[in-house]
Write an enzyme that holds these catalytic residues in place. Structure first.
Site, PDB file in Angstrom:
ATOM      1  N   ASP A 163      16.434  46.807  57.823  1.00 42.30           N
ATOM      2  CA  ASP A 163      15.786  46.755  59.134  1.00 42.30           C
ATOM      3  C   ASP A 163      16.558  47.723  60.019  1.00 42.30           C
ATOM      4  O   ASP A 163      17.624  47.384  60.526  1.00 42.30           O
ATOM      5  CB  ASP A 163      15.827  45.331  59.703  1.00 42.30           C
ATOM      6  CG  ASP A 163      15.238  45.259  61.102  1.00 42.30           C
ATOM      7  OD1 ASP A 163      14.210  45.921  61.353  1.00 42.30           O
ATOM      8  OD2 ASP A 163      15.811  44.549  61.953  1.00 42.30           O
ATOM      9  N   GLU A 204      11.792  49.050  56.817  1.00 48.75           N
ATOM     10  CA  GLU A 204      10.708  48.849  57.771  1.00 48.75           C
ATOM     11  C   GLU A 204      10.340  50.178  58.414  1.00 48.75           C
ATOM     12  O   GLU A 204      11.210  50.971  58.766  1.00 48.75           O
ATOM     13  CB  GLU A 204      11.133  47.843  58.846  1.00 48.75           C
ATOM     14  CG  GLU A 204       9.987  47.395  59.721  1.00 48.75           C
ATOM     15  CD  GLU A 204      10.388  46.274  60.656  1.00 48.75           C
ATOM     16  OE1 GLU A 204      10.306  46.485  61.881  1.00 48.75           O
ATOM     17  OE2 GLU A 204      10.774  45.194  60.166  1.00 48.75           O
ATOM     18  N   ASP A 219      18.474  40.336  62.750  1.00 43.07           N
ATOM     19  CA  ASP A 219      18.434  41.617  62.035  1.00 43.07           C
ATOM     20  C   ASP A 219      18.552  41.416  60.528  1.00 43.07           C
ATOM     21  O   ASP A 219      17.844  42.062  59.752  1.00 43.07           O
ATOM     22  CB  ASP A 219      19.537  42.553  62.546  1.00 43.07           C
ATOM     23  CG  ASP A 219      19.331  42.925  64.009  1.00 43.07           C
ATOM     24  OD1 ASP A 219      18.270  43.494  64.325  1.00 43.07           O
ATOM     25  OD2 ASP A 219      20.223  42.641  64.827  1.00 43.07           O
TER      26      ASP A 219
END
Length: 180
Positions: free
Chosen positions: A7, A66, A138
């Site tokens: 991420d 992502e 996160d």
């Protein structure tokens, strides 16, 4: 198959490592990479080096990251894209296949709906991986990216695992397809 989920973020980049054996997902590790209060090149270097260290430590078979969404603030979007690029460079530098998923795809894979809140993602990641505690946001997002790939990326991963051999023959994997 060991999957590393990322991420990306300029201040904090989350990572999560899971293993998929058949239909079973197992938690291996997760955490965050925090960049120093420094200029942009130093922050990007921290992301690159730290992701490379995660790869060296956990030896994943493939990776998923992502995708960047377009923020209201274009400058924030550009900075996030640069952080993502630093992470991708580390992944590709380790000859890992890299799959990319939108936040919507990740939320649908983990929670079942694309408009899920961060707390819902955290809760489902904890349940799916049978964690004793709630992961940080996160790290949970990174684990969610890995879970999304485990559910939807098996064929892409197998193709990606062949990438080094294919490269020797002048072929490469692009968008899930072989190109020469």
């Amino acid at each position: 198959m060991k999957i590393l989920g990322i991420d990306p973020g300029l201040r904090t980049t989350g990572f999560g490592v899971i293993e998929k054996q058949g239909n079973k997902l197992s938690y291996i590790a997760s955490g965050t990479i925090k960049t120093p209060d420094a200029d942009l090149p130093q922050r990007l270097k921290t992301i690159l080096v730290s992701v490379a260290e995660v790869i060296a430590t956990y030896k994943p078979d493939c990776a998923a990251i992502e995708k960047v969404f377009v923020n209201v603030n274009p400058q924030s979007t550009l900075l996030l894209g640069q952080a993502r690029g630093a992470a991708i460079c580390a992944l590709v530098g380790a000859d890992l296949f890299v799959a990319e998923y939108t936040a919507l795809q990740v939320k649908q894979a983990v929670v079942g709906q694309g408009k899920a809140q961060k707390a819902q993602v955290q809760d489902m990641v904890q349940r799916l991986l049978k964690l004793s505690g709630l992961p940080g946001t996160d790290a949970a997002d990174a684990l969610g990216v890995a879970i999304c790939h485990a559910h939807s990326g098996e064929a892409l991963s197998m193709l990606g695992a062949l990438a080094p051999e294919l490269a020797k023959k002048g072929l490469r994997v692009r968008g899930g397809r072989l190109v020469g």
